[in-house]
Design an enzyme around this catalytic site. Structure first.
Site, short mmCIF file in Angstrom:
data_model
loop_
_atom_site.label_atom_id
_atom_site.label_comp_id
_atom_site.label_asym_id
_atom_site.label_seq_id
_atom_site.Cartn_x
_atom_site.Cartn_y
_atom_site.Cartn_z
CE LYS A 17 34.01 41.34 54.64
NZ LYS A 17 33.25 40.24 54.13
C1 LIG Z 1 33.23 38.94 53.28
C2 LIG Z 1 32.70 38.95 51.88
C3 LIG Z 1 31.71 38.08 51.44
C4 LIG Z 1 31.24 36.89 52.23
O1 LIG Z 1 30.78 37.16 53.47
P1 LIG Z 1 30.84 36.03 54.64
O2 LIG Z 1 29.93 36.60 55.67
O3 LIG Z 1 32.27 35.95 55.08
O4 LIG Z 1 30.34 34.76 54.07
C5 LIG Z 1 31.21 38.26 50.17
N1 LIG Z 1 31.66 39.22 49.34
C6 LIG Z 1 32.65 40.05 49.72
C7 LIG Z 1 33.11 41.10 48.76
C8 LIG Z 1 33.22 39.93 50.99
O5 LIG Z 1 34.23 40.74 51.34
#
Ligand SMILES: *Cc1c(COP(=O)(O)O)cnc(C)c1O
Length: 388
Positions: A190
């Site tokens: 991210k």
């Molecule tokens: C990555 C993601 C999550 C979850 O995040 P984590 O930190 O990996 O638990 C939730 N929603 C979306 C749309 C994501 O891309």
């Protein structure tokens, strides 16, 4: 051909980030300490929200947000089928029913008219997903939420650093001017990395207090909030919470990364612009549109194969060392969702159609211009080979 594998996403860590973590490792705090609060304050300020609560993952953030929203068994909560499973799983965690609303094929985001179609007397909440980094139609979704008394949790795991317009006024994603809470992920793929981590922003003090309580076993030591006080050792467990705490060294990393966020987003947008220019007039490729009311922070860049075999294009790009991926398999088609909630193929035709054509190509700030050119060249060659 690219001589080394170019992944679809990658974190960007510098010497400054490593130094920030080292300093915490040499301090007295490893688990939740002063860096957590420092990061939370900086994150809330960046987003323009009153409060931010940092937790152990984006998934934990969604779970706590669903609990704080008060979703319970018998409730229905609407989200997009084109998302990571965690967006819907948080509804299942609290025993409520995940309901999907089909997407707007232009943007890949949830379509507000489809949300309207799925409303029932049991609908209690909406979790719109800002797909690929582009905020959904926030003004329209907020009006709908207000009219129907729904709690709105934005899943902005893709969209840190993005913004949107409502009535001509610009709002940064996470400011919660149009929602109750916004959830982010600090997973390395991210926008900023903490290893694992997540954040919830809100302007509501009551939600903030609940999120803090639930993050740490439902326990408080705040004298002003306890029913009794037997002495300095005393604490109270007031709700069934979790250990969803994040560590101090993760927050040191996230805080250091946050300082570079605007530069990361600018680089992501510049790469997206190059991709758009390269592909927009290619009749074999479709692109998601950036809505005039949205300024995407481009977590992902998706190309759509038109009249080409998607699997063939995927395979050929992988063979050329381009780390393509597919985001996402529609959540309602996952075996868990079919078996437990009775969803079937055909329930959300636009999401399913999107899925048949989508390929995510590499996009991350540390990509060099040469990397970007290699990806463009590989896509051209693969498309040409498949079209002939
Ligand atoms: C990555 C993601 C999550 C979850 O995040 P984590 O930190 O990996 O638990 C939730 N929603 C979306 C749309 C994501 O891309």
């Amino acid at each position: 051909m690219s001589s080394r594998f170019i992944p679809y996403g990658h974190h960007s860590l510098g010497a400054d980030d490593i130094q920030a973590v080292l300093e915490v490792l040499k301090s007295d705090w490893l688990t939740q300490g002063p860096m957590v609060q420092k990061f939370e304050e900086a994150f809330a300020a960046y987003c323009g929200a009153r409060y931010a609560v940092a937790v152990s993952s984006g998934t934990a953030a969604l779970h706590l947000a669903a609990l704080a929203a008060g979703f319970t068994p018998g409730d229905e909560v609407i989200t997009s089928p084109i998302t990571f499973v965690a967006s819907a799983n948080c509804v299942a965690y609290v025993g409520a029913r995940p309901v999907f609303a089909d997407i707007d094929s232009q943007t890949g985001c949830i379509d507000v008219r489809e949300i309207s179609r799925r409303l029932t007397p049991a609908t209690k909440g909406i979790i719109p997903v800002h797909f690929a980094g582009q905020p959904c139609a926030m003004g329209a979704v907020a009006v709908l939420a207000r009219e129907h008394g729904l709690t709105m949790i934005e899943d902005a795991a893709h969209a840190l650093g993005s913004s949107y317009l409502v009535d001509g006024e610009e709002f940064r994603t996470g400011c919660c001017a149009h929602s109750d809470m916004t959830v982010f992920s600090l997973h390395p793929v991210k926008h900023i990395a903490a290893g694992e981590g997540g954040v919830i922003t809100t302007n509501d003090e009551n939600l903030y207090q609940q999120l803090c309580l639930l993050r740490s076993h439902g326990i408080t030591r705040d004298v002003g909030r306890m029913e009794a006080n037997d002495g300095p050792w005393y604490y109270e467990m007031q709700a069934l919470g979790f250990n969803y705490r994040i560590t101090d060294f993760q927050c040191a990393l996230a805080l250091s990364q946050l300082k570079k966020l605007d530069a990361f987003v600018a680089r992501r947008r510049a790469i997206a612009t190059k991709y758009r220019q390269a592909f927009e007039s290619n009749p074999s490729l479709g692109l998601l549109a950036e809505h005039p009311d949205a300024r995407s922070s481009y977590h992902l860049f998706v190309i759509l194969s038109l009249g080409l075999d998607r699997s063939g294009l995927f395979r050929d790009l992988r063979e050329r060392n381009i780390g393509v991926n597919v985001h996402y398999i529609p959540v309602h088609l996952q075996p868990f969702y079919r078996e437990n909630y009775g969803y079937r193929a055909g329930d959300y035709p636009l999401a399913e159609e999107y899925y048949r054509h989508a390929i995510t190509i590499p996009l991350y700030p540390a990509m060099s211009d040469n990397d970007v050119d290699l990806v463009i060249e590989a896509v051209y060659r693969c498309v040409k080979a498949l079209s002939s």
